[in-house]
Design a protein around this motif. Structure first.
Motif, PDB file in Angstrom:
ATOM      1  N   HIS A 468       0.860  -1.193   0.000  1.00 41.69           N
ATOM      2  CA  HIS A 468       0.000   0.000   0.000  1.00 41.69           C
ATOM      3  C   HIS A 468       0.889   1.234   0.000  1.00 41.69           C
ATOM      4  CE1 HIS A 468      -3.347   2.701   0.925  1.00 41.69           C
ATOM      5  NE2 HIS A 468      -2.571   3.239   1.865  1.00 41.69           N
ATOM      6  N   ALA A 469       0.664   2.117  -0.959  1.00 43.17           N
ATOM      7  CA  ALA A 469       1.350   3.411  -1.032  1.00 43.17           C
ATOM      8  C   ALA A 469       2.869   3.264  -0.918  1.00 43.17           C
ATOM      9  CB  ALA A 469       0.824   4.342   0.044  1.00 43.17           C
ATOM     10  N   GLY A 470       3.411   2.272  -1.594  1.00 40.03           N
ATOM     11  CA  GLY A 470       4.857   2.117  -1.623  1.00 40.03           C
ATOM     12  C   GLY A 470       5.444   1.363  -0.450  1.00 40.03           C
ATOM     13  N   GLN A 471       4.600   0.863   0.444  1.00 38.57           N
ATOM     14  CA  GLN A 471       5.069   0.075   1.577  1.00 38.57           C
ATOM     15  C   GLN A 471       4.472  -1.320   1.515  1.00 38.57           C
ATOM     16  OE1 GLN A 471       4.123   2.643   5.088  1.00 38.57           O
ATOM     17  NE2 GLN A 471       6.320   2.470   5.521  1.00 38.57           N
ATOM     18  N   ALA A 472       5.110  -2.253   2.204  1.00 43.09           N
ATOM     19  CA  ALA A 472       4.627  -3.633   2.256  1.00 43.09           C
ATOM     20  C   ALA A 472       4.574  -4.102   3.701  1.00 43.09           C
ATOM     21  CB  ALA A 472       5.534  -4.545   1.440  1.00 43.09           C
ATOM     22  N   LEU A 473       3.621  -4.972   3.982  1.00 40.79           N
ATOM     23  CA  LEU A 473       3.452  -5.523   5.329  1.00 40.79           C
ATOM     24  C   LEU A 473       3.237  -7.024   5.224  1.00 40.79           C
ATOM     25  CD1 LEU A 473       1.275  -4.195   8.244  1.00 40.79           C
ATOM     26  CD2 LEU A 473       0.871  -6.503   7.407  1.00 40.79           C
ATOM     27  N   PHE A 474       3.933  -7.772   6.053  1.00 41.67           N
ATOM     28  CA  PHE A 474       3.668  -9.209   6.164  1.00 41.67           C
ATOM     29  C   PHE A 474       3.893  -9.641   7.607  1.00 41.67           C
ATOM     30  CE2 PHE A 474       8.209  -8.972   5.208  1.00 41.67           C
ATOM     31  CZ  PHE A 474       8.767  -9.908   6.068  1.00 41.67           C
ATOM     32  N   GLN A 475       3.469 -10.853   7.936  1.00 41.82           N
ATOM     33  CA  GLN A 475       3.588 -11.370   9.293  1.00 41.82           C
ATOM     34  C   GLN A 475       4.467 -12.606   9.321  1.00 41.82           C
ATOM     35  OE1 GLN A 475      -0.595 -11.813  10.413  1.00 41.82           O
ATOM     36  NE2 GLN A 475      -0.510  -9.850  11.494  1.00 41.82           N
ATOM     37  N   ALA A 476       5.165 -12.761  10.452  1.00 45.97           N
ATOM     38  CA  ALA A 476       6.060 -13.908  10.637  1.00 45.97           C
ATOM     39  C   ALA A 476       5.668 -14.633  11.919  1.00 45.97           C
ATOM     40  CB  ALA A 476       7.509 -13.448  10.707  1.00 45.97           C
ATOM     41  N   THR A 477       5.369 -15.920  11.796  1.00 43.32           N
ATOM     42  CA  THR A 477       4.994 -16.726  12.960  1.00 43.32           C
ATOM     43  C   THR A 477       6.241 -17.332  13.596  1.00 43.32           C
ATOM     44  OG1 THR A 477       2.860 -17.273  11.965  1.00 43.32           O
ATOM     45  CG2 THR A 477       3.623 -18.683  13.760  1.00 43.32           C
ATOM     46  N   LEU A 478       6.338 -17.226  14.908  1.00 42.80           N
ATOM     47  CA  LEU A 478       7.501 -17.731  15.637  1.00 42.80           C
ATOM     48  C   LEU A 478       7.275 -19.170  16.076  1.00 42.80           C
ATOM     49  CD1 LEU A 478       8.257 -14.606  17.891  1.00 42.80           C
ATOM     50  CD2 LEU A 478       9.106 -15.126  15.594  1.00 42.80           C
ATOM     51  N   THR A 479       8.369 -19.884  16.279  1.00 43.25           N
ATOM     52  CA  THR A 479       8.264 -21.273  16.742  1.00 43.25           C
ATOM     53  C   THR A 479       8.094 -21.361  18.256  1.00 43.25           C
ATOM     54  OG1 THR A 479      10.673 -21.414  16.914  1.00 43.25           O
ATOM     55  CG2 THR A 479       9.680 -22.115  14.833  1.00 43.25           C
ATOM     56  N   ASP A 480       8.420 -20.273  18.961  1.00 40.11           N
ATOM     57  CA  ASP A 480       8.376 -20.289  20.427  1.00 40.11           C
ATOM     58  C   ASP A 480       7.209 -19.450  20.938  1.00 40.11           C
ATOM     59  OD1 ASP A 480      10.962 -21.721  20.952  1.00 40.11           O
ATOM     60  OD2 ASP A 480      11.747 -20.001  19.833  1.00 40.11           O
ATOM     61  N   PRO A 481       6.752 -19.704  22.185  1.00 45.63           N
ATOM     62  CA  PRO A 481       5.681 -18.897  22.769  1.00 45.63           C
ATOM     63  C   PRO A 481       6.025 -17.416  22.721  1.00 45.63           C
ATOM     64  CG  PRO A 481       6.111 -20.807  24.141  1.00 45.63           C
ATOM     65  CD  PRO A 481       7.181 -20.788  23.082  1.00 45.63           C
ATOM     66  N   PRO A 482       5.049 -16.556  22.462  1.00 48.13           N
ATOM     67  CA  PRO A 482       5.335 -15.145  22.180  1.00 48.13           C
ATOM     68  C   PRO A 482       5.966 -14.370  23.322  1.00 48.13           C
ATOM     69  CG  PRO A 482       2.971 -15.525  22.425  1.00 48.13           C
ATOM     70  CD  PRO A 482       3.613 -16.864  22.360  1.00 48.13           C
ATOM     71  N   ASP A 483       5.788 -14.799  24.578  1.00 45.87           N
ATOM     72  CA  ASP A 483       6.363 -14.056  25.697  1.00 45.87           C
ATOM     73  C   ASP A 483       7.589 -14.743  26.288  1.00 45.87           C
ATOM     74  OD1 ASP A 483       5.077 -16.184  26.803  1.00 45.87           O
ATOM     75  OD2 ASP A 483       3.678 -15.019  28.021  1.00 45.87           O
ATOM     76  N   SER A 484       8.146 -15.701  25.562  1.00 46.06           N
ATOM     77  CA  SER A 484       9.326 -16.415  26.058  1.00 46.06           C
ATOM     78  C   SER A 484      10.596 -15.669  25.674  1.00 46.06           C
ATOM     79  CB  SER A 484       9.366 -17.832  25.476  1.00 46.06           C
ATOM     80  OG  SER A 484       9.544 -17.777  24.070  1.00 46.06           O
ATOM     81  N   GLN A 485      11.681 -15.972  26.385  1.00 46.66           N
ATOM     82  CA  GLN A 485      12.968 -15.359  26.068  1.00 46.66           C
ATOM     83  C   GLN A 485      13.448 -15.804  24.694  1.00 46.66           C
ATOM     84  OE1 GLN A 485      14.616 -12.937  27.817  1.00 46.66           O
ATOM     85  NE2 GLN A 485      15.859 -12.876  25.949  1.00 46.66           N
ATOM     86  N   ALA A 486      13.140 -17.050  24.331  1.00 44.85           N
ATOM     87  CA  ALA A 486      13.546 -17.542  23.007  1.00 44.85           C
ATOM     88  C   ALA A 486      12.882 -16.722  21.906  1.00 44.85           C
ATOM     89  CB  ALA A 486      13.178 -19.017  22.864  1.00 44.85           C
ATOM     90  N   ALA A 487      11.609 -16.363  22.097  1.00 45.45           N
ATOM     91  CA  ALA A 487      10.903 -15.550  21.105  1.00 45.45           C
ATOM     92  C   ALA A 487      11.504 -14.143  21.028  1.00 45.45           C
ATOM     93  CB  ALA A 487       9.420 -15.475  21.459  1.00 45.45           C
ATOM     94  N   LYS A 488      11.887 -13.585  22.185  1.00 47.88           N
ATOM     95  CA  LYS A 488      12.518 -12.255  22.186  1.00 47.88           C
ATOM     96  C   LYS A 488      13.858 -12.304  21.445  1.00 47.88           C
ATOM     97  CE  LYS A 488      10.521 -11.206  26.716  1.00 47.88           C
ATOM     98  NZ  LYS A 488      10.819 -10.940  28.153  1.00 47.88           N
ATOM     99  N   ASP A 489      14.602 -13.380  21.641  1.00 45.49           N
ATOM    100  CA  ASP A 489      15.872 -13.521  20.927  1.00 45.49           C
ATOM    101  C   ASP A 489      15.642 -13.602  19.417  1.00 45.49           C
ATOM    102  OD1 ASP A 489      17.162 -13.510  23.355  1.00 45.49           O
ATOM    103  OD2 ASP A 489      17.315 -15.698  23.486  1.00 45.49           O
ATOM    104  N   THR A 490      14.548 -14.262  19.026  1.00 47.88           N
ATOM    105  CA  THR A 490      14.220 -14.355  17.602  1.00 47.88           C
ATOM    106  C   THR A 490      13.904 -12.976  17.035  1.00 47.88           C
ATOM    107  OG1 THR A 490      13.365 -16.603  17.876  1.00 47.88           O
ATOM    108  CG2 THR A 490      12.674 -15.404  15.915  1.00 47.88           C
ATOM    109  N   VAL A 491      13.225 -12.127  17.809  1.00 43.80           N
ATOM    110  CA  VAL A 491      12.930 -10.761  17.349  1.00 43.80           C
ATOM    111  C   VAL A 491      14.227 -10.030  17.021  1.00 43.80           C
ATOM    112  CG1 VAL A 491      12.001  -8.515  18.020  1.00 43.80           C
ATOM    113  CG2 VAL A 491      10.745 -10.591  18.585  1.00 43.80           C
ATOM    114  N   ASP A 492      15.220 -10.152  17.901  1.00 42.57           N
ATOM    115  CA  ASP A 492      16.506  -9.496  17.638  1.00 42.57           C
ATOM    116  C   ASP A 492      17.154 -10.039  16.360  1.00 42.57           C
ATOM    117  OD1 ASP A 492      16.659  -7.622  19.711  1.00 42.57           O
ATOM    118  OD2 ASP A 492      17.425  -9.106  21.134  1.00 42.57           O
ATOM    119  N   ARG A 493      17.058 -11.354  16.165  1.00 43.32           N
ATOM    120  CA  ARG A 493      17.657 -11.944  14.958  1.00 43.32           C
ATOM    121  C   ARG A 493      16.923 -11.483  13.699  1.00 43.32           C
ATOM    122  NH1 ARG A 493      18.030 -16.576  18.429  1.00 43.32           N
ATOM    123  NH2 ARG A 493      16.078 -17.404  17.562  1.00 43.32           N
TER     124      ARG A 493
END
Length: 710
Positions: A468-493
Motif C-alpha cells: 500500500h502506497a509504496g510500503q509492504a506488510l507481512f507477518q512472521a509466525t515464531l516457533t516459540d511462545p510469544p512471551d518467552s525469552q527464546a521468542a525475544k531472541d528471535t525478534v533481535d535476529r
C-alpha cells in the motif's frame, strides 16, 4: 545591628503566622468552606467522567520511539482501524471428529457477526496432530482500547462453547488477553476507592478513638480526590494528558493515603497548640505555621519525584508522573485549607472523648515514644549499627530479583481463559501462533525482506506481503511462545536480518517485539530516573533542614530501607505468592513511591528535631522530637501502608507487587528506619548532623552570636 536581627526574625514569624491564620480565621474559615463547596459542586460531574477519558490502547503504554510502536503507527496505513487478533481454540484429546470440524466452520461464519469484529475470519485450521483447530478473528480495538475487546471476546466464547459437544474451547491471542486484562481492571476505580476508604476509616477510628474526628480528614481527602480527578479529566480531554487504568487506580490510593498523612500531622500539631492557646483560631494558626513547612516539603518531594517520571521512555510511566503530582498538590491544598477550616468550625469538642483542654500537659512527652527515645539515647551507636546490619541482611533477597517483565500467564494472579487457551495452542501449533511478528518495509524490497525473515532461526513461516502506497506488510509466525525469552531472541535476529536489506527501511513489531522493547525502555528509565529522584530529594532536604549532613544521612537510610523492602518482597513473591518474576517497571515504581513517601516521615521527624534542637541541643532534641512525632507518624505510616496494600487485592500481578512492596517499605520506614535508625544516628552524630548550619557549632559559640541564626 545585633539588635535588629531578632526583631526582623520576629517580624517574619509574625507575618508567617498571620498568613497561616487566613484559612482558619473567624471569617476566613467560612470563606474557605464556601469555596470548597462551590468547587466540589462544579467538579463532581467531571470527576465521574475520568474513567471514560482513560486511554488503554497499546500506544498509551509503550515507549514512544520504540520500533514496535512505529510499526503500530505505520500499519494503520494498511488498515486505518487498529485490530487485535482473537484466536478461538478447539481441543479434543482423542482427535477431532468430522462433526467437530463442521462445527468449527459454522462458528467461523457466526464469529464474523460478533460485536466489533472487523475483517475476514481465518479458519478453522486443524493442527498437525488432528487434536485441535484454531480460528483467527480480527477485532476492532476502537478508541476505547481493551474495553471494546470484552463484548467481542465474550460473544466468541459463548458461540464456541454453545455447541462444542465435548470439545474444550478457549479464546486467546492478543484480543483474548486484552479482554481478560480489561476484566481484571474493570471497576478498579470503584473497588479501590471502596476498599481504601474502608481501611482509612478503620485506622482513623483506632488512631483518634473519637466517633467524630475521623470524618474531617476523610471528608478533606475525599474532596481532594474529586477535585484532582476533575482536573486530570480536563487535562486528558483538552491538553493531551495520558491517563490509563493503572495511573487512575494509583491516583486513588495516593491521594487518600498521602492526604490522610498530612491531615494526621496537622491535627496532631493542632491538638498540641490547643493545650497552649485558649483561642482555637490562634491555636490552628500556630499549628499551620509550625507544621506547614514540613507538610509543604513532604508534598514537594512527592511532586518533584513524580515529575521526574516525565523523562521516562515508557508512555505509561511518563503519564503516571503528572497524574500523581496533580493528586498530591490538590491533597496538599485541601489539608492546608479545608481541613483547618473544618477543625476550627467544629471546635474542641470534635476531639471527644479526650478533649485537649487549655493548660493541660502534652501526653506525648511521657508516652511510649519518649521511653523508646530514652532507650536509644543510652546506646545510640550500638542501636544504629545493629539496625543497619539487620536491614542489610534483608537486602539478600535482591539476588532473586527478576524484573524482566511478566509473561501473559504470569501477569494474572489467577488463570483466565486466555492463558489456558495459549497453553493449549502451544501444545498443538507453533508457539507463536496467534501473536505473529509484523514486518513493514518498502514495497520494492518486500521480497528480500520476507526472505531474510523466513530464513531466520526461530521463524516458523511468513505470510504473503500486502502492499500500500509504496510500503509492504507481512507477518512472521515464531516457533516459540510469544512471551518467552527464546521468542525475544528471535525478534533481535529478525531485526538484524531485515535491517541488513539495503534501502528496505524495514521495521519489526508485533506482540513479542512490544514486550522486548518495553523491557528495554523500562531498564533505561530505571537508570535515568532513580539517580534524578535522589538528587531532587537531596536538594529539597538540604533547603528544608539548611544542612548537608542530615540530608545525606536521610537519603542513605531511605535507600537502605528501599533495598530491604525489595529484598523481602522478592522472597515473598517467589516462595509465598508463587509469582513468576516482577514487572519491568516494578523497581522504578517502588523506588519512586518509597523514596518520595518514605522521606516524608523523616521530614516530619527531623523538622521537629531541628526545632527542639535549637532549645535543647541535638541529642535531647532528637529524643524530644521522637516523643512528639512518634505516635502520629506511626499512625500515618500504618494508614499509608494499608492503602497501598489494597492494590494487592487486584487480580493483576504487577499492581499487586507494587502494593505489597510499597506497603512493606512504608512500614519499615515508619517502624524501624525513622523511629530507630534515624533517631540513633542523630543522637550519635549530635550537633554535627546539622553541618554546616549554626546548629552544628558548639552551644557556647552560638550563644555569642545574635539569636535567630539557628
Amino acid at each position: 545591628m545585633t539588635a535588629s536581627r531578632p526583631t526582623a526574625r520576629t517580624a517574619a514569624t509574625t507575618i508567617a503566622t498571620r498568613l497561616a491564620a487566613l484559612p482558619c480565621g473567624r471569617r476566613g474559615k467560612w470563606v474557605v468552606l464556601a469555596v470548597w463547596l462551590i468547587l466540589l459542586v462544579a467538579t463532581g460531574p467531571l470527576a465521574g467522567k475520568l474513567m471514560g477519558a482513560e486511554d488503554n490502547q497499546a500506544s498509551s503504554w509503550l515507549p514512544g520511539n520504540a520500533e514496535s510502536t512505529k510499526v503500530l503507527n505505520e500499519q494503520r496505513a494498511f488498515q486505518p482501524i487498529e485490530t487485535a487478533q482473537a484466536v478461538v481454540v478447539y481441543d479434543r484429546p482423542g482427535g477431532l471428529t468430522p462433526a467437530d470440524r463442521a462445527q468449527g466452520a459454522r462458528d467461523a461464519v457466526t464469529f464474523a457477526t460478533a460485536p466489533h469484529v472487523l475483517g475476514p475470519v481465518v479458519g478453522p485450521v486443524v493442527s498437525g496432530d488432528g487434536q485441535a483447530m484454531q480460528t483467527i478473528v480480527p477485532i476492532d480495538v476502537g478508541t476505547n482500547g481493551w474495553n471494546d475487546l470484552r463484548p467481542a471476546v465474550d460473544s466468541l466464547r459463548a458461540t464456541a462453547a454453545a455447541d462444542s459437544h465435548g470439545m474444550t474451547t478457549h479464546v486467546t491471542g492478543p484480543a483474548g488477553v486484552g479482554a481478560d486484562q480489561a476484566k481484571a481492571f474493570a471497576g478498579i476505580d470503584s473497588s479501590l476507592l471502596a476498599a481504601t476508604v474502608s481501611v482509612v476509616i478503620i485506622l482513623l477510628l483506632l488512631t483518634y478513638r473519637s466517633p467524630v474526628l475521623w470524618t474531617l480528614p476523610l471528608i478533606s481527602a475525599a474532596g481532594a480526590l474529586v477535585v484532582s480527578e476533575a482536573v486530570i479529566y480536563l487535562l486528558a480531554k483538552h491538553a493531551g494528558l495520558t491517563v490509563n487504568a493503572q495511573s487512575a487506580g494509583i491516583l486513588v490510593v495516593l491521594v487518600l493515603g498521602a492526604g490522610t498523612d498530612y491531615a494526621l500531622l496537622l491535627t496532631a500539631r493542632y491538638r498540641e497548640e490547643l493545650r497552649r492557646h485558649e483561642d482555637r483560631h490562634e491555636a490552628m494558626a500556630f499549628a499551620l505555621h509550625r507544621a506547614g513547612p514540613a507538610i509543604l516539603a513532604s508534598s514537594a518531594t512527592v511532586v518533584a519525584s513524580m515529575l521526574c517520571l516525565l523523562i521516562a521512555e515508557m508512555n505509561s510511566t511518563r503519564g503516571l508522573g503528572p497524574v500523581c503530582a496533580i493528586g498530591v498538590l490538590v491533597a496538599l491544598t485541601a489539608m492546608l485549607t479545608l481541613l483547618p477550616a473544618l477543625l476550627v468550625i467544629m471546635g474542641r469538642w470534635v476531639f471527644w472523648p479526650v478533649r485537649p483542654a487549655y493548660g493541660t500537659a502534652e501526653p506525648t512527652k511521657t508516652g511510649r515514644w519518649a521511653h523508646i527515645g530514652a532507650w536509644i539515647a543510652r546506646r545510640p551507636r550500638k542501636v544504629w549499627v545493629g539496625t543497619a546490619l539487620a536491614l542489610a541482611a534483608c537486602c539478600a533477597g535482591l539476588v532473586s530479583l527478576n524484573a524482566n517483565g511478566l509473561g501473559t500467564a504470569a501477569s494474572f494472579t489467577g488463570t483466565p481463559d486466555s492463558v489456558v487457551g495459549q497453553q493449549v495452542l502451544e501444545q498443538h501449533f507453533p508457539g507463536g501462533t496467534g501473536s505473529p511478528l509484523t514486518v513493514i518495509s518498502t514495497a520494492a524490497d518486500a521480497g528480500a525482506v520476507r526472505a531474510a525473515a523466513q530464513s531466520t532461526p526461530g521463524v516458523a513461516g511468513t505470510s504473503v506481503p500486502v502492499t500500500h502506497a509504496g510500503q509492504a506488510l507481512f507477518q512472521a509466525t515464531l516457533t516459540d511462545p510469544p512471551d518467552s525469552q527464546a521468542a525475544k531472541d528471535t525478534v533481535d535476529r529478525v531485526r538484524t536480518a531485515v535491517h541488513a536489506v539495503p534501502g528496505a527501511d524495514a521495521k519489526v513489531g508485533g506482540n513479542t517485539a512490544v514486550i522486548l522493547d518495553a523491557g528495554r525502555a523500562a531498564g533505561n528509565d530505571n537508570r535515568a530516573i532513580i539517580p534524578l529522584v535522589l538528587g531532587v530529594v537531596l536538594v529539597i532536604l538540604a533547603l528544608l533542614l539548611r544542612a548537608v549532613t542530615a540530608p545525606l544521612v536521610l537519603i542513605a537510610t531511605v535507600v537502605l530501607s528501599y533495598a530491604a523492602a525489595l529484598g523481602i518482597s522478592v522472597l515473598f513473591f517467589e516462595h509465598v505468592f508463587g509469582f513468576q518474576g516482577e514487572d519491568n517497571a516494578f523497581p522504578l515504581f517502588v523506588f519512586v513511591f518509597l523514596v518520595a513517601l518514605g522521606i516524608d516521615y523523616n521530614i516530619f521527624l527531623m523538622t521537629r528535631v531541628r526545632e527542639e534542637s535549637a532549645h535543647r541541643g541535638t541529642r535531647q532534641g532528637a529524643v524530644a522530637g521522637l516523643a512528639a512525632t512518634g505516635g502520629v507518624i506511626t499512625s500515618a505510616g500504618l494508614i499509608l501502608a494499608s492503602t497501598f496494600a489494597v492494590l494487592g487485592t487486584l487480580p493483576v500481578v504487577g499492581l499487586a507487587e507494587i502494593g505489597f512492596a510499597v506497603a512493606l517499605g512504608v512500614l519499615i520506614d515508619t517502624l524501624v528506619v525513622r523511629s530507630v535508625l534515624v533517631t540513633a544516628l542523630t543522637v550519635d552524630l549530635g550537633r554535627h548532623i546539622w553541618w554546616p548550619s549554626p546548629l552544628s557549632r558548639p552551644a557556647d559559640v552560638r550563644q555569642m552570636e545574635p539569636s535567630g541564626h539557628a
